[in-house]
Design a protein around this motif. Sequence first.
Motif, PDB file in Angstrom:
ATOM      1  N   CYS A 230     -10.469  30.245   2.290  1.00 48.77           N
ATOM      2  CA  CYS A 230     -10.390  31.201   1.196  1.00 48.77           C
ATOM      3  C   CYS A 230      -9.490  30.647   0.091  1.00 48.77           C
ATOM      4  O   CYS A 230      -8.344  30.276   0.355  1.00 48.77           O
TER       5      CYS A 230
ATOM      6  N   ARG B 295     -11.335  34.537  -3.037  1.00 49.06           N
ATOM      7  CA  ARG B 295     -10.941  35.895  -2.690  1.00 49.06           C
ATOM      8  C   ARG B 295      -9.925  36.387  -3.717  1.00 49.06           C
ATOM      9  O   ARG B 295      -8.776  35.967  -3.710  1.00 49.06           O
ATOM     10  N   ASP B 296     -10.382  37.258  -4.611  1.00 50.28           N
ATOM     11  CA  ASP B 296      -9.490  37.826  -5.622  1.00 50.28           C
ATOM     12  C   ASP B 296      -8.697  38.948  -4.961  1.00 50.28           C
ATOM     13  O   ASP B 296      -8.949  40.125  -5.167  1.00 50.28           O
ATOM     14  N   ALA B 297      -7.714  38.544  -4.161  1.00 53.14           N
ATOM     15  CA  ALA B 297      -7.014  39.503  -3.310  1.00 53.14           C
ATOM     16  C   ALA B 297      -5.655  39.912  -3.837  1.00 53.14           C
ATOM     17  O   ALA B 297      -5.147  40.977  -3.470  1.00 53.14           O
TER      18      ALA B 297
ATOM     19  N   VAL C 142      -1.242  42.404  -1.979  1.00 50.21           N
ATOM     20  CA  VAL C 142      -2.681  42.272  -1.772  1.00 50.21           C
ATOM     21  C   VAL C 142      -3.353  43.580  -2.117  1.00 50.21           C
ATOM     22  O   VAL C 142      -2.855  44.662  -1.798  1.00 50.21           O
ATOM     23  N   ARG C 143      -4.497  43.475  -2.782  1.00 53.10           N
ATOM     24  CA  ARG C 143      -5.251  44.666  -3.149  1.00 53.10           C
ATOM     25  C   ARG C 143      -5.612  45.463  -1.902  1.00 53.10           C
ATOM     26  O   ARG C 143      -5.903  44.900  -0.847  1.00 53.10           O
TER      27      ARG C 143
ATOM     28  N   ARG D   8      -8.732  44.563  -0.023  1.00 55.74           N
ATOM     29  CA  ARG D   8      -8.906  43.140   0.250  1.00 55.74           C
ATOM     30  C   ARG D   8      -8.070  42.655   1.428  1.00 55.74           C
ATOM     31  O   ARG D   8      -8.174  41.504   1.827  1.00 55.74           O
ATOM     32  N   LYS D   9      -7.234  43.514   1.980  1.00 52.69           N
ATOM     33  CA  LYS D   9      -6.344  43.074   3.052  1.00 52.69           C
ATOM     34  C   LYS D   9      -7.125  42.594   4.263  1.00 52.69           C
ATOM     35  O   LYS D   9      -6.790  41.584   4.874  1.00 52.69           O
TER      36      LYS D   9
ATOM     37  N   SER E 192      -9.962  41.188   4.351  1.00 51.99           N
ATOM     38  CA  SER E 192     -10.711  39.961   4.096  1.00 51.99           C
ATOM     39  C   SER E 192      -9.873  38.709   4.300  1.00 51.99           C
ATOM     40  O   SER E 192     -10.422  37.612   4.398  1.00 51.99           O
TER      41      SER E 192
END
Length: 303
Positions: free
Chosen positions: A149, A187-189, A218-219, A222-223, A225
């Motif tokens: 990622c 991953r735009d996390a 982290v969004r 998105r955690k 992912s």
Amino acid sequence: MRTDSRCRVRDPDLTVVRDDGARHRGVHPARLARLAQGVGEAFVELLAVLAPVECVCCGSEDAALCGACARQLRRLCAHPFRAEGQAPALITVDGTVILPVVAGGHYRDELAQALLSFKHLGQGRLASVLAPALGKAIRAAVGDGVGICLVPVPSSNTAYRRRGFSPVHLLLGRLQRMDALPGLHMRDALKKAPGRGNGQKGLGRGERARRVRGSMTVRLFRKGSLEGRACVIVDDVLTTGATLAEAARAVSAAGGVVCGAVVLAATRPPAGSESPANGPDAQPAPTQTKNKLRKDELPVAMN
């Protein structure tokens, strides 16, 4: 006695060999392609008249980055290298590497000017040159690894509102559309906490570290992912390493396994950086043993 010219034997060394297959410029043999080429050249000339541009490096006309400067930029990024040794926040006082970093090039000359113009002057066309340089650094760092990622460092809220885009996200998005990084996933996390981590320019190591501490998270959606996934942090410029260290902390807190980081350019720490703990004249001298990669670090070490 007359000899029929059609029966003459030609010297093979004097025979002109057609080289249509290797022709990259000039007139295309296909009529439709010639028409498209002519229309494209006319459009470029019209655009140069309506919206004149100059090379951001040397000032030559009709191109945001002229051919000579583009070649020099590619030369500056031809050999990605390990760069964490110049980032005080990523090296302990005894020389142990906290986070390995691979840089595409040194932050100077054409690379520095192009990156500044891309980020602050709205020269979006420079992405066509900067994105491949970043992609080369990423591939040098991860090797043939797949399933990794790529986690971009987000811009601050103020910078995003001013620019209208995030430089790292834009470059990674272009690489994805080009299918330049097969087997890797963006991953735009990460996101910036409001009012935190802004305005680091000119700050030293300690001030930068205190400014960015706790500034990323982290969004919410998105955690999951990142949990248990190998992650590589991606940023544009490495200075002291405080931003990368904070991004790695946030990814690790979400369950991601941080293998290292990649940046487009690496610069020396600012003049206000704090001296090493051993004294003002002490220089970090990491040994070869302490700079070796661990199993969970980037698979490629730049010597």
